[in-house]
Scaffold this active site. Structure first.
Site, PDB file in Angstrom:
ATOM      1  CG  ASP A  25       8.729  -7.829  -0.005  1.00 46.30           C
ATOM      2  OD1 ASP A  25       9.441  -7.219  -0.646  1.00 46.30           O
ATOM      3  OD2 ASP A  25       7.214  -8.062   0.400  1.00 46.30           O
ATOM      4  CG  ASP A  81       8.456  -3.396  -2.849  1.00 44.77           C
ATOM      5  OD1 ASP A  81       8.415  -3.571  -4.082  1.00 44.77           O
ATOM      6  OD2 ASP A  81       8.696  -3.994  -1.347  1.00 44.77           O
TER       7      ASP A  81
END
Length: 193
Positions: free
Chosen positions: A139, A155
């Protein structure tokens, strides 16, 4: 509108692969440019590229952290359900094209539904690849202005696809159309506008 189903499937596979490639490429660049715990402010105090230290071993907001087997199983079950609905939408389109009075609106709805599912699947597999390869998800996108958890391109693809899926189910599909996906597709040719 695709009447050539082989070409449509090839295009869907290409879109699926491109989404995964884009996700994996952005993660590669993030690791290359940010290192393990680097940060780059795009707009200070608003948005930045910020590597999540030690990656994300959970789901959204870190839920079920460290439960990799759970995520492997959930992703594979989720993928099977999506592929099932893609198959059913494809089957409904074939039956509709074979009918004497083709309902092009119905076919457009099923094609839109299929494309949303292909994008959703691409996003899910982008993170699945990280989980298999690294045992965590990379991330690196951060919005400081709303104190939102750090996330990645997959995402984003998943969230956008889910929004479009809800819009499709709630506002576009009629009950009759959605029920055709759940049933044996008998009567598709009898569907009236």
């Amino acid at each position: 509108m695709f009447k050539n189903f082989k070409l449509k499937i090839i295009i869907e596979i290409i879109i699926f692969a491109l989404l995964i490639f884009f996700d994996q490429f952005t993660k590669y660049l993030a690791v290359l440019k940010l290192g393990e715990s680097g940060k780059y402010d795009v707009i200070p105090g608003f948005i930045s590229f910020e590597m999540l230290l030690n990656g994300n071993t959970g789901g959204a907001w870190g839920i079920f952290s460290g439960k990799m087997v759970f995520f492997y199983i959930i992703t594979l079950v989720f993928a099977a359900v999506i592929v099932f609905f893609i198959y059913r939408a494809n089957k409904a389109q074939k039956l509709e094209f074979a009918s004497s009075e083709v309902n092009y609106k119905l076919i457009r709805h099923f094609q839109m539904f299929e494309m949303i599912l292909v994008c959703l699947l691409g996003g899910a597999f982008g993170n699945f690849i990280d989980r298999i390869r690294l045992h965590y998800v990379i991330d690196f996108l951060s919005f400081q202005f709303i104190d939102f958890p750090i996330f990645n391109v997959s995402d984003c693809i998943i969230c956008i696809s889910i929004v479009f899926l809800f819009i499709c189910i709630i506002f576009v599909f009629k009950d009759k159309e959605f029920n055709l996906l759940l049933k044996s597709n008998k009567g598709v040719k009898d569907f009236s506008d």
